[in-house]
Design a protein around this motif. Structure first.
Motif, PDB file in Angstrom:
ATOM      1  N   SER A 109       0.866  -1.186   0.000  1.00  0.00           N
ATOM      2  CA  SER A 109       0.000   0.000   0.000  1.00  0.00           C
ATOM      3  C   SER A 109       0.897   1.228   0.000  1.00  0.00           C
ATOM      4  CB  SER A 109      -0.915  -0.007   1.232  1.00  0.00           C
ATOM      5  OG  SER A 109      -1.661  -1.194   1.302  1.00  0.00           O
ATOM      6  N   ASP A 110       1.512   1.484  -1.159  1.00  0.00           N
ATOM      7  CA  ASP A 110       2.548   2.511  -1.243  1.00  0.00           C
ATOM      8  C   ASP A 110       2.057   3.895  -0.855  1.00  0.00           C
ATOM      9  OD1 ASP A 110       4.259   0.556  -2.097  1.00  0.00           O
ATOM     10  OD2 ASP A 110       4.033   0.997  -4.226  1.00  0.00           O
ATOM     11  N   ILE A 111       0.820   4.225  -1.173  1.00  0.00           N
ATOM     12  CA  ILE A 111       0.298   5.551  -0.856  1.00  0.00           C
ATOM     13  C   ILE A 111      -0.263   5.596   0.562  1.00  0.00           C
ATOM     14  CG2 ILE A 111      -1.311   7.370  -1.522  1.00  0.00           C
ATOM     15  CD1 ILE A 111       0.900   6.873  -3.546  1.00  0.00           C
ATOM     16  N   MET A 112      -1.149   4.674   0.867  1.00  0.00           N
ATOM     17  CA  MET A 112      -1.818   4.692   2.171  1.00  0.00           C
ATOM     18  C   MET A 112      -0.836   4.586   3.330  1.00  0.00           C
ATOM     19  SD  MET A 112      -5.258   4.920   2.127  1.00  0.00           S
ATOM     20  CE  MET A 112      -6.025   3.886   3.369  1.00  0.00           C
ATOM     21  N   ASN A 113       0.206   3.778   3.170  1.00  0.00           N
ATOM     22  CA  ASN A 113       1.179   3.636   4.253  1.00  0.00           C
ATOM     23  C   ASN A 113       2.014   4.893   4.466  1.00  0.00           C
ATOM     24  OD1 ASN A 113       0.694   1.042   5.317  1.00  0.00           O
ATOM     25  ND2 ASN A 113       1.716   0.077   3.588  1.00  0.00           N
ATOM     26  N   GLY A 114       1.946   5.824   3.525  1.00  0.00           N
ATOM     27  CA  GLY A 114       2.678   7.079   3.671  1.00  0.00           C
ATOM     28  C   GLY A 114       1.834   8.206   4.241  1.00  0.00           C
ATOM     29  N   LEU A 115       0.543   7.923   4.492  1.00  0.00           N
ATOM     30  CA  LEU A 115      -0.343   8.943   5.043  1.00  0.00           C
ATOM     31  C   LEU A 115      -0.351   8.913   6.564  1.00  0.00           C
ATOM     32  CD1 LEU A 115      -3.353   8.530   2.566  1.00  0.00           C
ATOM     33  CD2 LEU A 115      -1.395  10.091   2.402  1.00  0.00           C
ATOM     34  N   ALA A 128     -10.560   5.095  -4.471  1.00  0.00           N
ATOM     35  CA  ALA A 128     -10.743   4.367  -5.718  1.00  0.00           C
ATOM     36  C   ALA A 128      -9.598   4.643  -6.690  1.00  0.00           C
ATOM     37  CB  ALA A 128     -12.078   4.740  -6.353  1.00  0.00           C
ATOM     38  N   THR A 129      -9.153   5.891  -6.729  1.00  0.00           N
ATOM     39  CA  THR A 129      -8.026   6.242  -7.599  1.00  0.00           C
ATOM     40  C   THR A 129      -6.782   5.476  -7.191  1.00  0.00           C
ATOM     41  OG1 THR A 129      -8.932   8.452  -7.979  1.00  0.00           O
ATOM     42  CG2 THR A 129      -6.593   8.134  -8.445  1.00  0.00           C
ATOM     43  N   MET A 130      -6.518   5.388  -5.888  1.00  0.00           N
ATOM     44  CA  MET A 130      -5.365   4.624  -5.400  1.00  0.00           C
ATOM     45  C   MET A 130      -5.502   3.150  -5.743  1.00  0.00           C
ATOM     46  SD  MET A 130      -4.463   6.136  -1.643  1.00  0.00           S
ATOM     47  CE  MET A 130      -5.521   7.455  -1.130  1.00  0.00           C
ATOM     48  N   MET A 131      -6.720   2.626  -5.596  1.00  0.00           N
ATOM     49  CA  MET A 131      -6.974   1.216  -5.880  1.00  0.00           C
ATOM     50  C   MET A 131      -6.694   0.890  -7.336  1.00  0.00           C
ATOM     51  SD  MET A 131     -10.501  -1.004  -5.357  1.00  0.00           S
ATOM     52  CE  MET A 131     -11.462  -0.094  -6.590  1.00  0.00           C
ATOM     53  N   VAL A 132      -7.065   1.796  -8.237  1.00  0.00           N
ATOM     54  CA  VAL A 132      -6.907   1.542  -9.669  1.00  0.00           C
ATOM     55  C   VAL A 132      -5.493   1.866 -10.144  1.00  0.00           C
ATOM     56  CG1 VAL A 132      -7.645   2.281 -11.965  1.00  0.00           C
ATOM     57  CG2 VAL A 132      -9.348   1.873 -10.170  1.00  0.00           C
ATOM     58  N   ALA A 133      -4.990   3.037  -9.791  1.00  0.00           N
ATOM     59  CA  ALA A 133      -3.731   3.520 -10.366  1.00  0.00           C
ATOM     60  C   ALA A 133      -2.512   2.779  -9.840  1.00  0.00           C
ATOM     61  CB  ALA A 133      -3.589   5.017 -10.107  1.00  0.00           C
ATOM     62  N   VAL A 134      -2.457   2.550  -8.536  1.00  0.00           N
ATOM     63  CA  VAL A 134      -1.285   1.895  -7.949  1.00  0.00           C
ATOM     64  C   VAL A 134      -1.662   0.608  -7.235  1.00  0.00           C
ATOM     65  CG1 VAL A 134       0.027   4.023  -7.757  1.00  0.00           C
ATOM     66  CG2 VAL A 134      -1.416   3.312  -5.849  1.00  0.00           C
ATOM     67  N   SER A 135      -2.901   0.177  -7.392  1.00  0.00           N
ATOM     68  CA  SER A 135      -3.400  -1.077  -6.815  1.00  0.00           C
ATOM     69  C   SER A 135      -3.170  -1.124  -5.306  1.00  0.00           C
ATOM     70  CB  SER A 135      -2.728  -2.281  -7.485  1.00  0.00           C
ATOM     71  OG  SER A 135      -3.574  -3.401  -7.480  1.00  0.00           O
ATOM     72  N   ASP A 136      -3.387   0.011  -4.650  1.00  0.00           N
ATOM     73  CA  ASP A 136      -3.170   0.107  -3.206  1.00  0.00           C
ATOM     74  C   ASP A 136      -4.134  -0.828  -2.466  1.00  0.00           C
ATOM     75  OD1 ASP A 136      -3.547   1.252  -0.401  1.00  0.00           O
ATOM     76  OD2 ASP A 136      -1.906   2.508  -1.155  1.00  0.00           O
ATOM     77  N   ASN A 137      -3.569  -1.795  -1.741  1.00  0.00           N
ATOM     78  CA  ASN A 137      -4.399  -2.810  -1.090  1.00  0.00           C
ATOM     79  C   ASN A 137      -5.157  -2.289   0.124  1.00  0.00           C
ATOM     80  OD1 ASN A 137      -3.905  -5.000  -2.837  1.00  0.00           O
ATOM     81  ND2 ASN A 137      -1.919  -5.370  -1.878  1.00  0.00           N
ATOM     82  N   SER A 138      -4.558  -1.368   0.870  1.00  0.00           N
ATOM     83  CA  SER A 138      -5.270  -0.798   2.019  1.00  0.00           C
ATOM     84  C   SER A 138      -6.476   0.007   1.558  1.00  0.00           C
ATOM     85  CB  SER A 138      -4.332   0.100   2.831  1.00  0.00           C
ATOM     86  OG  SER A 138      -3.263  -0.648   3.380  1.00  0.00           O
ATOM     87  N   ALA A 139      -6.296   0.796   0.502  1.00  0.00           N
ATOM     88  CA  ALA A 139      -7.414   1.564  -0.054  1.00  0.00           C
ATOM     89  C   ALA A 139      -8.519   0.615  -0.517  1.00  0.00           C
ATOM     90  CB  ALA A 139      -6.929   2.423  -1.218  1.00  0.00           C
ATOM     91  N   THR A 140      -8.124  -0.493  -1.122  1.00  0.00           N
ATOM     92  CA  THR A 140      -9.110  -1.476  -1.588  1.00  0.00           C
ATOM     93  C   THR A 140      -9.892  -2.061  -0.422  1.00  0.00           C
ATOM     94  OG1 THR A 140      -7.657  -2.052  -3.431  1.00  0.00           O
ATOM     95  CG2 THR A 140      -9.424  -3.607  -2.898  1.00  0.00           C
ATOM     96  N   SER A 215      -9.565   4.025 -16.472  1.00  0.00           N
ATOM     97  CA  SER A 215      -8.558   4.396 -17.478  1.00  0.00           C
ATOM     98  C   SER A 215      -7.364   5.132 -16.872  1.00  0.00           C
ATOM     99  CB  SER A 215      -9.190   5.281 -18.557  1.00  0.00           C
ATOM    100  OG  SER A 215     -10.235   4.620 -19.217  1.00  0.00           O
ATOM    101  N   THR A 216      -7.383   5.343 -15.561  1.00  0.00           N
ATOM    102  CA  THR A 216      -6.253   5.996 -14.898  1.00  0.00           C
ATOM    103  C   THR A 216      -4.958   5.276 -15.258  1.00  0.00           C
ATOM    104  OG1 THR A 216      -7.674   6.615 -13.042  1.00  0.00           O
ATOM    105  CG2 THR A 216      -5.303   6.715 -12.677  1.00  0.00           C
ATOM    106  N   ASN A 217      -3.948   6.039 -15.632  1.00  0.00           N
ATOM    107  CA  ASN A 217      -2.684   5.447 -16.071  1.00  0.00           C
ATOM    108  C   ASN A 217      -2.100   4.525 -15.002  1.00  0.00           C
ATOM    109  OD1 ASN A 217      -0.489   5.145 -17.939  1.00  0.00           O
ATOM    110  ND2 ASN A 217       0.724   6.431 -16.580  1.00  0.00           N
ATOM    111  N   LYS A 218      -1.664   3.358 -15.442  1.00  0.00           N
ATOM    112  CA  LYS A 218      -1.123   2.371 -14.513  1.00  0.00           C
ATOM    113  C   LYS A 218      -0.114   1.481 -15.211  1.00  0.00           C
ATOM    114  CE  LYS A 218      -5.394   0.954 -14.304  1.00  0.00           C
ATOM    115  NZ  LYS A 218      -5.908   1.448 -15.624  1.00  0.00           N
ATOM    116  N   ASN A 219       0.699   0.795 -14.454  1.00  0.00           N
ATOM    117  CA  ASN A 219       1.660  -0.158 -15.004  1.00  0.00           C
ATOM    118  C   ASN A 219       0.935  -1.475 -15.247  1.00  0.00           C
ATOM    119  OD1 ASN A 219       4.006  -1.428 -15.802  1.00  0.00           O
ATOM    120  ND2 ASN A 219       4.666  -1.890 -13.710  1.00  0.00           N
TER     121      ASN A 219
END
Length: 306
Positions: A109-115, A128-140, A215-219
């Motif tokens: 959870s690269d984003i959520m763990n930094g908050l 939702a943006t975190m879940m889609v763009a960086v697949s943040d598991n905590s956000a999910t 469609s949010t840009n993602k890897n």
């Protein structure tokens, strides 16, 4: 006069039948794609399932389409769909605020763990943006708690998707060991995306926003070798020996669904490359169809007048 009218009608019908192009040429193009996909499958040391649908004509290609695969993060498409459904129903708002809690944080959870827990407040749309763009598991997981796992599965049941199940939260390894995996098949994930695209789940406004979010840009592997300016609404998934990617590629005038799932992979990178190869071959076909006349003549600004 009646005789003349009848003659004119018969003549017009005959001319229309003579001018009507055969669908055989497009079928031949599809057969070329099918051959390419089968070659990729034959060279992959693992199991592959594929479902591709032309959203304009309904034509499709299937390979092991009803096999059930572990979804990894691709299951997040179902969570996003239910989030938008409940927002449309007035059960929640995408602008509803959530305060980050340390108890909600899990690995990857690269984003959520930094908050800052207990202080930072973000909206459900942000999650939702975190879940889609960086697949943040905590956000999910926060979104799963908010919409409710039973509600996601009830939505899937209502769409007839009985083999697509959300059965655990992200990073719940114990649940996975007990067999409670998040699952779907290429055919059912295709049908879910088709249903959303055709407005069978969400209204027009919510459908547009859903695909904008997805469609949010993602890897990911479907877009990897495709043009950078092409709109692609997809969500990949990765687990040990598993690589998946499902979405819609919005080729102008010829959008299509593509779902490729792999498992039992000896080499996971091979699975990723297989998805990208199939995606590229599929895009090449649809891009050609989108620029061609019904007779197969491709018309583009660079064409001469020959």
């Amino acid at each position: 006069m009646k005789l003349l009218l009848c003659y004119a009608l018969v003549l017009a019908t005959g001319l229309a039948q003579t001018a009507a192009p055969s669908s055989g040429k497009q079928k031949a193009v599809w057969q070329k794609l099918e051959s390419s996909i089968q070659q990729v499958d034959q060279h992959l040391d693992g199991v592959m399932g594929v479902a591709i649908e032309d959203l304009t004509t309904g034509d499709h290609f299937f390979l092991h389409e009803d096999e059930v695969f572990a979804q990894a993060s691709s299951i997040k498409i179902t969570v996003l769909a239910n989030l938008y459904l409940q927002a449309q129903q007035g059960k929640l708002k995408l602008t509803d605020l959530y305060t980050v809690q340390s108890s909600d944080l899990v690995p990857d959870s690269d984003i959520m763990n930094g908050l800052t827990a207990g202080v930072t407040r973000i909206t459900l749309r942000d999650l939702a943006t975190m879940m889609v763009a960086v697949s943040d598991n905590s956000a999910t997981n926060v979104l799963i708690d908010r919409v409710g796992m039973p509600n996601v599965n009830a939505m899937l049941d209502a769409l007839g998707l009985t083999h697509t199940r959300l059965r655990r939260k992200m990073m719940d390894l114990q649940a996975a060991k007990e067999g409670r995996e998040n699952i779907s098949s290429p055919h059912e994930m295709m049908n879910l995306l088709d249903a959303i695209y055709h407005g069978k789940l969400l209204n027009k406004e919510s459908t547009a926003d859903f695909f904008k979010m997805l469609s949010t840009n993602k890897n990911s592997w479907i877009p990897r070798d495709l043009p950078a300016d092409l709109k692609i609404a997809n969500k990949p998934g990765a687990l040990e020996a598993v690589r998946n990617d499902s979405g819609i590629v919005f080729v102008e005038g010829r959008p299509y669904v593509i779902c490729v799932m792999t498992s039992f992979l000896r080499n996971e990178r091979d699975g990723e490359e297989a998805i990208s190869k199939i995606s590229l071959e599929t895009w090449r076909m649809f891009d050609r169809l989108s620029h061609a006349t019904e007779y197969g003549r491709v018309v583009s600004p660079g064409n001469g007048a020959r």
